[in-house]
Write a protein that holds these residues in place. Sequence first.
Motif, PDB file in Angstrom:
ATOM      1  N   LYS A   4     -11.773   7.509 -15.376  1.00  9.52           N
ATOM      2  CA  LYS A   4     -11.819   6.418 -14.402  1.00  9.52           C
ATOM      3  C   LYS A   4     -11.180   6.868 -13.092  1.00  9.52           C
ATOM      4  CE  LYS A   4     -11.295   2.250 -15.870  1.00  9.52           C
ATOM      5  NZ  LYS A   4     -10.755   0.957 -16.380  1.00  9.52           N
ATOM      6  N   THR A   5     -11.759   6.429 -11.976  1.00  8.52           N
ATOM      7  CA  THR A   5     -11.222   6.772 -10.658  1.00  8.52           C
ATOM      8  C   THR A   5     -10.239   5.694 -10.206  1.00  8.52           C
ATOM      9  OG1 THR A   5     -13.241   7.929 -10.021  1.00  8.52           O
ATOM     10  CG2 THR A   5     -11.799   7.204  -8.236  1.00  8.52           C
ATOM     11  N   TYR A   6      -9.068   6.128  -9.727  1.00  6.40           N
ATOM     12  CA  TYR A   6      -8.067   5.221  -9.173  1.00  6.40           C
ATOM     13  C   TYR A   6      -7.877   5.543  -7.694  1.00  6.40           C
ATOM     14  CZ  TYR A   6      -6.759   3.586 -13.804  1.00  6.40           C
ATOM     15  OH  TYR A   6      -6.777   3.016 -15.057  1.00  6.40           O
ATOM     16  N   ILE A   7      -7.920   4.501  -6.888  1.00  7.63           N
ATOM     17  CA  ILE A   7      -7.714   4.648  -5.451  1.00  7.63           C
ATOM     18  C   ILE A   7      -6.363   4.064  -5.081  1.00  7.63           C
ATOM     19  CG2 ILE A   7      -8.527   3.934  -3.161  1.00  7.63           C
ATOM     20  CD1 ILE A   7     -11.345   3.975  -4.253  1.00  7.63           C
ATOM     21  N   GLU A   8      -5.586   4.860  -4.374  1.00  5.58           N
ATOM     22  CA  GLU A   8      -4.272   4.440  -3.881  1.00  5.58           C
ATOM     23  C   GLU A   8      -4.347   4.370  -2.362  1.00  5.58           C
ATOM     24  OE1 GLU A   8       0.426   5.889  -3.918  1.00  5.58           O
ATOM     25  OE2 GLU A   8      -1.144   7.146  -4.789  1.00  5.58           O
ATOM     26  N   GLY A   9      -3.802   3.316  -1.773  1.00 11.60           N
ATOM     27  CA  GLY A   9      -3.863   3.220  -0.316  1.00 11.60           C
ATOM     28  C   GLY A   9      -2.993   2.131   0.250  1.00 11.60           C
ATOM     29  N   ASN A  10      -2.875   2.150   1.570  1.00  9.90           N
ATOM     30  CA  ASN A  10      -2.049   1.184   2.290  1.00  9.90           C
ATOM     31  C   ASN A  10      -2.897  -0.010   2.730  1.00  9.90           C
ATOM     32  OD1 ASN A  10       0.150   2.974   2.140  1.00  9.90           O
ATOM     33  ND2 ASN A  10      -0.462   4.011   4.035  1.00  9.90           N
ATOM     34  N   LEU A  11      -2.548  -1.188   2.209  1.00  8.94           N
ATOM     35  CA  LEU A  11      -3.207  -2.430   2.596  1.00  8.94           C
ATOM     36  C   LEU A  11      -2.309  -3.162   3.593  1.00  8.94           C
ATOM     37  CD1 LEU A  11      -5.421  -4.613   2.275  1.00  8.94           C
ATOM     38  CD2 LEU A  11      -4.104  -5.505   0.325  1.00  8.94           C
ATOM     39  N   THR A  12      -2.857  -3.431   4.777  1.00  8.17           N
ATOM     40  CA  THR A  12      -2.099  -4.130   5.818  1.00  8.17           C
ATOM     41  C   THR A  12      -2.694  -5.513   6.033  1.00  8.17           C
ATOM     42  OG1 THR A  12      -1.592  -2.044   6.935  1.00  8.17           O
ATOM     43  CG2 THR A  12      -1.288  -4.065   8.204  1.00  8.17           C
ATOM     44  N   ILE A  13      -1.861  -6.538   5.855  1.00  7.88           N
ATOM     45  CA  ILE A  13      -2.240  -7.930   6.096  1.00  7.88           C
ATOM     46  C   ILE A  13      -1.113  -8.577   6.896  1.00  7.88           C
ATOM     47  CG2 ILE A  13      -2.898 -10.147   5.095  1.00  7.88           C
ATOM     48  CD1 ILE A  13      -3.664  -8.674   2.535  1.00  7.88           C
ATOM     49  N   LYS A  14      -1.465  -9.272   7.964  1.00 14.70           N
ATOM     50  CA  LYS A  14      -0.476  -9.948   8.817  1.00 14.70           C
ATOM     51  C   LYS A  14       0.612  -8.984   9.289  1.00 14.70           C
ATOM     52  CE  LYS A  14       0.682 -14.229   7.929  1.00 14.70           C
ATOM     53  NZ  LYS A  14       1.166 -15.450   7.247  1.00 14.70           N
ATOM     54  N   GLY A  15       0.222  -7.745   9.541  1.00 14.69           N
ATOM     55  CA  GLY A  15       1.145  -6.750  10.059  1.00 14.69           C
ATOM     56  C   GLY A  15       2.063  -6.135   9.019  1.00 14.69           C
ATOM     57  N   ILE A  16       1.912  -6.510   7.753  1.00 11.36           N
ATOM     58  CA  ILE A  16       2.747  -5.974   6.675  1.00 11.36           C
ATOM     59  C   ILE A  16       1.930  -4.955   5.891  1.00 11.36           C
ATOM     60  CG2 ILE A  16       4.016  -6.517   4.566  1.00 11.36           C
ATOM     61  CD1 ILE A  16       4.525  -9.308   5.751  1.00 11.36           C
ATOM     62  N   LYS A  17       2.448  -3.745   5.770  1.00 10.38           N
ATOM     63  CA  LYS A  17       1.725  -2.648   5.123  1.00 10.38           C
ATOM     64  C   LYS A  17       2.370  -2.305   3.789  1.00 10.38           C
ATOM     65  CE  LYS A  17       0.393   0.763   7.745  1.00 10.38           C
ATOM     66  NZ  LYS A  17       0.383   2.031   8.547  1.00 10.38           N
ATOM     67  N   LYS A  18       1.572  -2.364   2.715  1.00 12.58           N
ATOM     68  CA  LYS A  18       2.039  -2.034   1.372  1.00 12.58           C
ATOM     69  C   LYS A  18       1.037  -1.114   0.691  1.00 12.58           C
ATOM     70  CE  LYS A  18       5.709  -4.805   1.186  1.00 12.58           C
ATOM     71  NZ  LYS A  18       7.088  -4.342   0.899  1.00 12.58           N
ATOM     72  N   ASN A  19       1.540  -0.253  -0.169  1.00 10.65           N
ATOM     73  CA  ASN A  19       0.688   0.676  -0.894  1.00 10.65           C
ATOM     74  C   ASN A  19       0.369   0.115  -2.277  1.00 10.65           C
ATOM     75  OD1 ASN A  19       0.341   3.351  -2.720  1.00 10.65           O
ATOM     76  ND2 ASN A  19      -0.196   3.776  -0.586  1.00 10.65           N
ATOM     77  N   ILE A  20      -0.934   0.105  -2.628  1.00 17.86           N
ATOM     78  CA  ILE A  20      -1.367  -0.411  -3.917  1.00 17.86           C
ATOM     79  C   ILE A  20      -2.310   0.579  -4.590  1.00 17.86           C
ATOM     80  CG2 ILE A  20      -1.067  -2.828  -3.259  1.00 17.86           C
ATOM     81  CD1 ILE A  20      -4.118  -2.958  -2.820  1.00 17.86           C
ATOM     82  N   LEU A  21      -2.585   0.342  -5.863  1.00 15.08           N
ATOM     83  CA  LEU A  21      -3.425   1.233  -6.659  1.00 15.08           C
ATOM     84  C   LEU A  21      -4.369   0.387  -7.489  1.00 15.08           C
ATOM     85  CD1 LEU A  21      -3.689   4.281  -7.763  1.00 15.08           C
ATOM     86  CD2 LEU A  21      -2.245   3.473  -9.637  1.00 15.08           C
ATOM     87  N   PHE A  22      -5.678   0.754  -7.529  1.00 12.06           N
ATOM     88  CA  PHE A  22      -6.647  -0.021  -8.289  1.00 12.06           C
ATOM     89  C   PHE A  22      -7.804   0.883  -8.719  1.00 12.06           C
ATOM     90  CE2 PHE A  22      -7.308  -0.554  -3.712  1.00 12.06           C
ATOM     91  CZ  PHE A  22      -8.603  -0.068  -3.560  1.00 12.06           C
ATOM     92  N   PRO A  23      -8.539   0.497  -9.764  1.00 13.13           N
ATOM     93  CA  PRO A  23      -9.658   1.304 -10.249  1.00 13.13           C
ATOM     94  C   PRO A  23     -10.946   1.009  -9.499  1.00 13.13           C
ATOM     95  CG  PRO A  23      -9.246  -0.513 -11.750  1.00 13.13           C
ATOM     96  CD  PRO A  23      -8.188  -0.596 -10.684  1.00 13.13           C
ATOM     97  N   ALA A  24     -11.785   2.031  -9.366  1.00 12.54           N
ATOM     98  CA  ALA A  24     -13.048   1.885  -8.649  1.00 12.54           C
ATOM     99  C   ALA A  24     -14.070   2.875  -9.182  1.00 12.54           C
ATOM    100  CB  ALA A  24     -12.834   2.115  -7.154  1.00 12.54           C
ATOM    101  N   ASN A  25     -15.324   2.580  -8.901  1.00 15.39           N
ATOM    102  CA  ASN A  25     -16.413   3.484  -9.237  1.00 15.39           C
ATOM    103  C   ASN A  25     -17.122   3.900  -7.953  1.00 15.39           C
ATOM    104  OD1 ASN A  25     -16.255   3.224 -12.206  1.00 15.39           O
ATOM    105  ND2 ASN A  25     -16.827   1.101 -11.797  1.00 15.39           N
ATOM    106  N   THR A  26     -17.519   5.160  -7.869  1.00 14.19           N
ATOM    107  CA  THR A  26     -18.233   5.641  -6.691  1.00 14.19           C
ATOM    108  C   THR A  26     -19.491   6.381  -7.115  1.00 14.19           C
ATOM    109  OG1 THR A  26     -16.999   7.727  -6.630  1.00 14.19           O
ATOM    110  CG2 THR A  26     -16.099   5.878  -5.352  1.00 14.19           C
ATOM    111  N   SER A  27     -20.505   6.314  -6.264  1.00  6.77           N
ATOM    112  CA  SER A  27     -21.740   7.040  -6.533  1.00  6.77           C
ATOM    113  C   SER A  27     -22.389   7.413  -5.212  1.00  6.77           C
ATOM    114  CB  SER A  27     -22.706   6.203  -7.371  1.00  6.77           C
ATOM    115  OG  SER A  27     -23.096   5.027  -6.676  1.00  6.77           O
ATOM    116  N   ILE A  28     -23.134   8.507  -5.214  1.00  8.31           N
ATOM    117  CA  ILE A  28     -23.862   8.959  -4.027  1.00  8.31           C
ATOM    118  C   ILE A  28     -25.322   9.126  -4.395  1.00  8.31           C
ATOM    119  CG2 ILE A  28     -24.165  10.800  -2.330  1.00  8.31           C
ATOM    120  CD1 ILE A  28     -21.191  11.337  -2.491  1.00  8.31           C
TER     121      ILE A  28
END
Length: 223
Positions: free
Chosen positions: A147-171
């Motif tokens: 399974k692919t996990y994406i980690e990244g910075n989510l910014t809402i209302k000027g507040i930036k937090k790092n989260i992790l969630f599963p995703a699927n990708t295809s080309i």
Amino acid sequence: MKIKLIGVLVTTAIIIFTYSCKGEKQNQTVANEAEEVKEASSEATTYIVDSASSTIEWTGSKPTGKHSGTLKIAKGNLKIKDEKIEGASFEIDMTSITVTDIEGEEKEDLEKHLKGEGKDLEDHFFNVAQHPKASFEVTEVANKEGKTYIEGNLTIKGIKKNILFPANTSIEGDTMILNTEIFTINRTDWGINYASKSVFTDLGDKFINDDIELKVTVKANKG
């Protein structure tokens, strides 16, 4: 970063709830401090987000029921090498908040409330007049147990937090599709505290759950 990510993945695997049929949290994220965004390699190919086909589905709930809707991903790009994401950034149009489970005046009133349009409503939820855009920047991508996990910075209302969630990708040809599983964020981590039982102690049963379920779909074309 890799050692840290493995630790985060293990922790996340322990706290993830996948029994949606029981109403439990799905892929509960943990909001950590923002991480540094790494630059993609020069060999990576750029894919440009198709804003017309890229959306965020959301669901919020309270003791008496729930509401759902969508948000538009205004623009963004992904850097791909060997069919793997090396980097990505997205801009979310918060003024596009739409409620999809109700109609008429009730729908209009809830959308205005979410946007903060009205007297004394500005800071109840998203205050789009002051914060019209949110964003997400990928900081790490890893595979675990197929399974692919994406980690990244989510910014809402000027507040930036790092989260992790599963995703699927295809080309397929010149098009890339990214679909996340449903995952859950705690809105109070981004200062969205209106009617939160964890923030206000005198609400009784007049509260709104802190958890928001999200599902992201991104379509991007080779630039």
